[in-house]
Design a protein around this motif. Structure first.
Motif, PDB file in Angstrom:
ATOM      1  N   VAL A 455     -21.051  17.583 -77.278  1.00  0.00           N
ATOM      2  CA  VAL A 455     -20.876  17.974 -75.872  1.00  0.00           C
ATOM      3  C   VAL A 455     -19.985  19.096 -75.982  1.00  0.00           C
ATOM      4  CG1 VAL A 455     -20.936  15.583 -75.276  1.00  0.00           C
ATOM      5  CG2 VAL A 455     -18.981  16.260 -76.012  1.00  0.00           C
ATOM      6  N   THR A 456     -19.152  19.483 -76.707  1.00  0.00           N
ATOM      7  CA  THR A 456     -18.229  20.676 -76.642  1.00  0.00           C
ATOM      8  C   THR A 456     -19.240  22.096 -76.987  1.00  0.00           C
ATOM      9  OG1 THR A 456     -17.666  20.622 -79.014  1.00  0.00           O
ATOM     10  CG2 THR A 456     -16.420  19.497 -77.430  1.00  0.00           C
ATOM     11  N   THR A 457     -20.600  21.911 -77.594  1.00  0.00           N
ATOM     12  CA  THR A 457     -21.224  22.996 -77.435  1.00  0.00           C
ATOM     13  C   THR A 457     -22.270  23.167 -76.602  1.00  0.00           C
ATOM     14  OG1 THR A 457     -20.940  22.713 -80.096  1.00  0.00           O
ATOM     15  CG2 THR A 457     -22.706  24.166 -79.232  1.00  0.00           C
ATOM     16  N   PHE A 458     -22.846  22.035 -76.185  1.00  0.00           N
ATOM     17  CA  PHE A 458     -24.070  22.040 -75.167  1.00  0.00           C
ATOM     18  C   PHE A 458     -23.836  21.011 -74.085  1.00  0.00           C
ATOM     19  CE2 PHE A 458     -25.853  22.821 -79.291  1.00  0.00           C
ATOM     20  CZ  PHE A 458     -26.486  24.297 -79.035  1.00  0.00           C
ATOM     21  N   ARG A 459     -24.652  21.435 -72.740  1.00  0.00           N
ATOM     22  CA  ARG A 459     -25.109  20.610 -71.898  1.00  0.00           C
ATOM     23  C   ARG A 459     -26.516  20.574 -72.106  1.00  0.00           C
ATOM     24  NH1 ARG A 459     -23.061  17.813 -67.338  1.00  0.00           N
ATOM     25  NH2 ARG A 459     -21.067  19.222 -67.516  1.00  0.00           N
ATOM     26  N   TRP A 460     -27.269  19.296 -71.860  1.00  0.00           N
ATOM     27  CA  TRP A 460     -28.532  19.247 -71.895  1.00  0.00           C
ATOM     28  C   TRP A 460     -29.204  18.507 -71.095  1.00  0.00           C
ATOM     29  CZ3 TRP A 460     -24.985  17.427 -75.588  1.00  0.00           C
ATOM     30  CH2 TRP A 460     -24.885  15.953 -75.389  1.00  0.00           C
ATOM     31  N   ALA A 461     -30.703  18.697 -70.691  1.00  0.00           N
ATOM     32  CA  ALA A 461     -31.555  17.970 -69.925  1.00  0.00           C
ATOM     33  C   ALA A 461     -32.715  17.619 -70.430  1.00  0.00           C
ATOM     34  CB  ALA A 461     -31.761  18.894 -68.428  1.00  0.00           C
ATOM     35  N   LYS A 462     -33.244  16.538 -70.038  1.00  0.00           N
ATOM     36  CA  LYS A 462     -34.567  15.963 -70.676  1.00  0.00           C
ATOM     37  C   LYS A 462     -35.648  16.634 -70.208  1.00  0.00           C
ATOM     38  CE  LYS A 462     -35.210  11.545 -70.659  1.00  0.00           C
ATOM     39  NZ  LYS A 462     -35.150  10.139 -70.103  1.00  0.00           N
ATOM     40  N   VAL A 463     -36.511  17.210 -70.975  1.00  0.00           N
ATOM     41  CA  VAL A 463     -37.862  17.771 -70.645  1.00  0.00           C
ATOM     42  C   VAL A 463     -38.873  17.239 -69.930  1.00  0.00           C
ATOM     43  CG1 VAL A 463     -39.678  19.238 -71.468  1.00  0.00           C
ATOM     44  CG2 VAL A 463     -37.543  19.513 -72.595  1.00  0.00           C
ATOM     45  N   ILE A 464     -38.760  15.849 -70.311  1.00  0.00           N
ATOM     46  CA  ILE A 464     -39.800  14.773 -69.838  1.00  0.00           C
ATOM     47  C   ILE A 464     -38.818  13.863 -69.048  1.00  0.00           C
ATOM     48  CG2 ILE A 464     -41.409  12.948 -70.415  1.00  0.00           C
ATOM     49  CD1 ILE A 464     -42.435  14.505 -72.877  1.00  0.00           C
ATOM     50  N   PRO A 465     -38.457  13.859 -67.758  1.00  0.00           N
ATOM     51  CA  PRO A 465     -37.647  13.127 -67.013  1.00  0.00           C
ATOM     52  C   PRO A 465     -38.039  11.460 -67.320  1.00  0.00           C
ATOM     53  CG  PRO A 465     -38.206  14.795 -65.787  1.00  0.00           C
ATOM     54  CD  PRO A 465     -39.140  14.850 -66.920  1.00  0.00           C
ATOM     55  N   ASN A 466     -39.210  11.040 -67.179  1.00  0.00           N
ATOM     56  CA  ASN A 466     -39.436   9.769 -67.295  1.00  0.00           C
ATOM     57  C   ASN A 466     -40.135   9.121 -68.624  1.00  0.00           C
ATOM     58  OD1 ASN A 466     -38.855   9.333 -64.531  1.00  0.00           O
ATOM     59  ND2 ASN A 466     -40.702  10.318 -63.877  1.00  0.00           N
ATOM     60  N   GLU A 467     -39.781   9.968 -69.517  1.00  0.00           N
ATOM     61  CA  GLU A 467     -40.212   9.630 -70.979  1.00  0.00           C
ATOM     62  C   GLU A 467     -39.929   8.149 -71.427  1.00  0.00           C
ATOM     63  OE1 GLU A 467     -39.688  11.222 -75.709  1.00  0.00           O
ATOM     64  OE2 GLU A 467     -38.481  11.961 -74.017  1.00  0.00           O
ATOM     65  N   GLY A 468     -41.220   7.347 -72.089  1.00  0.00           N
ATOM     66  CA  GLY A 468     -40.956   6.045 -72.183  1.00  0.00           C
ATOM     67  C   GLY A 468     -40.362   5.968 -73.565  1.00  0.00           C
ATOM     68  N   VAL A 469     -40.102   4.499 -73.701  1.00  0.00           N
ATOM     69  CA  VAL A 469     -39.453   4.335 -75.068  1.00  0.00           C
ATOM     70  C   VAL A 469     -40.470   2.974 -75.644  1.00  0.00           C
ATOM     71  CG1 VAL A 469     -37.750   3.016 -76.313  1.00  0.00           C
ATOM     72  CG2 VAL A 469     -37.121   4.540 -74.366  1.00  0.00           C
ATOM     73  N   PHE A 470     -40.598   3.499 -77.040  1.00  0.00           N
ATOM     74  CA  PHE A 470     -41.551   2.344 -77.660  1.00  0.00           C
ATOM     75  C   PHE A 470     -40.807   1.726 -78.817  1.00  0.00           C
ATOM     76  CE2 PHE A 470     -42.766   6.003 -80.082  1.00  0.00           C
ATOM     77  CZ  PHE A 470     -43.362   5.597 -81.066  1.00  0.00           C
ATOM     78  N   ASN A 471     -41.212   0.747 -79.430  1.00  0.00           N
ATOM     79  CA  ASN A 471     -40.497   0.108 -80.590  1.00  0.00           C
ATOM     80  C   ASN A 471     -41.570  -0.118 -81.707  1.00  0.00           C
ATOM     81  OD1 ASN A 471     -37.783  -1.074 -79.035  1.00  0.00           O
ATOM     82  ND2 ASN A 471     -39.475  -1.029 -77.677  1.00  0.00           N
ATOM     83  N   ASP A 472     -40.971   0.456 -82.773  1.00  0.00           N
ATOM     84  CA  ASP A 472     -41.915   0.006 -84.083  1.00  0.00           C
ATOM     85  C   ASP A 472     -41.161  -0.323 -85.428  1.00  0.00           C
ATOM     86  OD1 ASP A 472     -40.522   2.577 -84.512  1.00  0.00           O
ATOM     87  OD2 ASP A 472     -42.290   3.593 -85.016  1.00  0.00           O
ATOM     88  N   PRO A 473     -40.107  -1.187 -85.440  1.00  0.00           N
ATOM     89  CA  PRO A 473     -39.885  -1.895 -84.348  1.00  0.00           C
ATOM     90  C   PRO A 473     -38.575  -1.500 -83.781  1.00  0.00           C
ATOM     91  CG  PRO A 473     -38.856  -2.732 -86.542  1.00  0.00           C
ATOM     92  CD  PRO A 473     -39.771  -1.746 -86.857  1.00  0.00           C
ATOM     93  N   LEU A 474     -37.863  -0.680 -84.305  1.00  0.00           N
ATOM     94  CA  LEU A 474     -36.656  -0.084 -83.700  1.00  0.00           C
ATOM     95  C   LEU A 474     -37.031   0.845 -82.585  1.00  0.00           C
ATOM     96  CD1 LEU A 474     -34.382   0.802 -86.897  1.00  0.00           C
ATOM     97  CD2 LEU A 474     -34.423  -1.275 -85.288  1.00  0.00           C
ATOM     98  N   PRO A 475     -36.249   0.834 -81.241  1.00  0.00           N
ATOM     99  CA  PRO A 475     -36.769   1.880 -80.132  1.00  0.00           C
ATOM    100  C   PRO A 475     -36.669   3.294 -80.493  1.00  0.00           C
ATOM    101  CG  PRO A 475     -34.303   0.859 -79.878  1.00  0.00           C
ATOM    102  CD  PRO A 475     -35.042   0.298 -81.216  1.00  0.00           C
TER     103      PRO A 475
END
Length: 497
Positions: A455-475
Motif C-alpha cells: 500500500v505504500t508503493t501502489f494503489r490498484w484496481a481489478k482488471v476484471i471487476p466481477n471476477e469469480g472465485v473458485f475452490n480447489d479446495p482453497l479459494p
C-alpha cells in the motif's frame, strides 16, 4: 493433460461395483446394534448418514468445497441430526464431525489424550517422513524446537530480512502497469520460505523449486488421489522426491559449514534442526531433516498464498478500507528511524488496523479446509459414542460464518477484531492447542510486511471487476486476479537496493 480424466469412467464403474457388491457383505458382518447406531452398551453412535460404500459422502463434501460453501455441508447436518456432532464417511473412513466452538475446543484440548492428528494415507507418499511420523517422537521433538524459531519474540530479528525480501520482490515482479496477483504472490511466499527456513536467497535456486512445489500443491488437493502415471498424485510424489534430493544436498553442505563455523548455528530452521537430538540423544538423519523441511516449506508457502491474494482483492474492492490501511502504514513509514529504512519489530506493533484487516481476510478465507484427528480410545462426546479408530474432522468455516458469533458474516468488517470481543474457539484460522499451526506468528509478520510494502508503493484496481472465485479446495480468483497498478508519488525510496 491430466491422464486421470481418461480413467474417470472406469473409476465410477469400480466405485459403483464396490457399492453394489460390498454393501451386503459388509452389512452381514456388522453387528445389528452398530448398524442401527448403537455401540452394544446402550450409548448411540452419532446420528448421520454414511452414503455409498467406500466413497461415503466424499463427492458431496468435495462439491461443497468447490462451491465455496463447505459450511453448508456441516450446518445442514447439524440442523438435521445434532448441533454438536454427527457421523459421516469421508475418503473411505467412518468419521465424526464435531461442530462449532465446543467441538473445536474439545479436539484442541485433547490432543494426545483422546485424539491424535491423522492424515490420509496417500499424503504419506508425498511427505514420507514429516507427516507419516507426525505422532512419533522425533516429529514431537521438531515441534518442540519450532517455537524457538517461529514465535514472535524469536522472529523479531528476522523482520528486516522479511522486509528486504518483499522490497526486492516488488522491484523485480511488480515493475509495470499490470500484475496478475496469484503467480507473483506464489513467487514471494516461496522466496520468503526458502530464505527463512534454509537461507536460500538466490532467485535461480528458488525458481528451481517453484514447479515441484506447485505439483505437490496439486497432488495434496487432488479430489481423487490415485497414484497412476499422469495423475496429480503421481506428479506430486515425483516432485517430492526431487525437492528432498535438493534439500539433502543443502543439509550436507550446512553440516560442513557448521563444523567449520562458517555459518551461525541459529541462522535458520535448518541449523536448528541439525542441532536437535531425538529421544536417544542422536542427531536427526539428513533424509529425515529434508522431509521435515519440505513439509515446513510447503506449509509456509501454502498458508500465505491465499491470504495475501485476498488481501489485495478486498483492498481493491473496498477503497475506504484501503485508505485506512494506507493512513496507518504511512504513519509507520514516517516514524521509522532505522538508517536502512527497513521495518523493525516496533513498526509491526503499530499496524493494529492492518492486522484487523488481515484477520477478517483469514476469517472469510481460512488458509485450509480444516484438519483430521483419530480417536485413540472410545470416548463419549455430547452424549454420543465415538469408537476408537474413528476419524474426526473440524473446519473453521462453520464458526467463522456463524451469525451468532460474527453478525452479517458475509460482510467484510475489520472492526470485529477490535479489542477482545471474540468468544473463545470461534476464530480458528490456524487451529488451536498443541497442534496449532507452528507458523502462525511467521504468517502474521509476513502478512503485515506484505501489506506495508504494497500500500505504500501502489494503489490498484481489478482488471476484471466481477471476477469469480473458485475452490480447489482453497479459494482463489478464477483468472488469477489481474490488477492495474498506480504507483504513489511518495513511494519508498529504492536506494537500499
Amino acid at each position: 493433460m491430466d491422464y486421470f480424466f481418461c480413467f474417470l469412467p472406469l473409476l465410477f464403474v469400480v466405485l459403483f461395483s464396490c457399492h453394489a457388491f460390498l454393501t451386503p457383505i459388509i452389512r452381514k458382518h456388522i453387528p445389528k446394534a452398530t448398524r442401527n447406531g448403537e455401540n452394544g452398551r446402550g450409548i448411540s453412535l452419532p446420528l448421520g448418514r454414511t452414503g455409498w460404500t467406500v466413497i461415503g459422502e466424499t463427492l458431496h463434501y468435495l462439491s461443497e468445497i468447490q462451491s465455496g460453501t463447505l459450511e453448508n455441508f456441516v450446518t445442514d447436518r447439524m440442523n438435521k441430526y445434532s448441533s454438536k456432532v454427527f457421523k459421516t464417511s469421508l475418503i473411505g473412513q467412518p468419521m465424526a464431525i464435531l461442530c462449532g466452538p465446543e467441538g473445536n475446543k474439545f479436539l484442541f484440548s485433547n490432543e494426545k489424550k483422546l485424539v491424535q492428528v491423522w492424515f490420509p494415507g496417500w499424503s504419506n507418499k508425498i511427505f514420507p517422513k514429516s507427516h507419516n511420523i507426525s505422532n512419533n517422537e522425533d516429529f514431537i521433538n521438531i515441534r518442540r524446537m519450532l517455537p524457538l524459531f517461529l514465535k514472535a519474540d524469536s522472529l523479531q530479528k528476522y523482520v528486516g530480512i522479511m522486509d528486504l525480501v518483499m522490497k526486492q520482490h516488488l522491484q523485480k515482479n511488480w515493475d509495470g502497469d499490470h500484475v496478475q496477483v496469484c503467480p507473483v504472490v506464489r513467487k514471494y511466499t516461496l522466496a520468503l520460505a526458502c530464505r527463512l527456513f534454509i537461507s536460500i536467497d538466490d532467485p535461480r535456486e528458488v525458481e528451481k523449486l517453484a514447479k515441484p512445489i506447485e505439483d505437490i500443491v496439486a497432488g495434496i488437493f487432488s479430489g481423487f488421489p490415485i497414484n497412476l502415471p499422469g495423475t496429480a498424485l503421481n506428479r506430486a510424489i515425483k516432485a517430492s522426491k526431487e525437492i528432498r534430493v535438493s534439500i539433502e544436498s543443502i543439509v550436507r553442505q550446512r553440516k560442513v559449514d557448521l563444523m567449520e563455523k562458517i555459518v551461525s548455528p541459529v541462522q535458520d530452521i535448518l541449523s536448528h534442526m541439525l542441532l536437535t537430538v531425538d529421544g536417544s540423544g542422536q542427531h536427526l538423519k539428513t533424509v529425515d531433516i529434508s522431509s521435515h523441511l519440505l513439509g515446513l516449506i510447503f506449509g509456509g508457502y501454502g498458508t500465505l498464498n491465499g491470504t495475501l491474494t485476498f488481501v489485495i482483492k478486498y483492498l481493491a474492492e473496498l477503497p475506504h478500507v484501503y485508505d485506512e490501511v494506507l493512513k496507518e502504514q504511512m504513519a509507520v513509514t514516517s516514524s521509522n528511524k532505522r538508517p536502512d529504512n527497513l521495518l523493525g519489530w516496533e513498526d509491526l506493533r503499530k499496524m493494529k488496523y492492518s492486522w484487523n484487516v488481515a484477520s477478517e481476510v483469514l476469517r472469510l478465507t481460512p488458509p485450509g479446509v480444516g484438519a483430521f484427528r483419530e480417536a485413540l480410545t472410545d470416548f463419549t462426546y455430547a452424549g454420543y459414542k465415538v469408537p476408537k479408530g474413528w476419524k474426526l474432522h473440524w473446519t473453521a468455516h462453520v464458526s467463522h460464518m456463524n451469525p451468532d458469533y460474527f453478525p452479517n458474516p458475509d460482510k467484510f468488517d475489520p472492526s470485529r477484531f477490535q479489542g477482545n470481543q471474540l468468544a473463545p474457539y470461534t476464530y480458528v484460522p490456524f487451529g488451536g492447542g498443541p497442534r496449532m499451526c507452528p507458523g502462525n506468528e511467521d504468517a502474521l509478520l509476513a502478512i503485515l510486511v506484505f501489506i506495508h510494502n504494497g500500500v505504500t508503493t501502489f494503489r490498484w484496481a481489478k482488471v476484471i471487476p466481477n471476477e469469480g472465485v473458485f475452490n480447489d479446495p482453497l479459494p482463489r480468483p478464477a483468472h488469477g486476479l489481474p490488477i492495474r497498478l498506480h504507483r504513489h508519488d511518495f513511494a519508498v525510496s529504492e536506494s537500499i537496493f
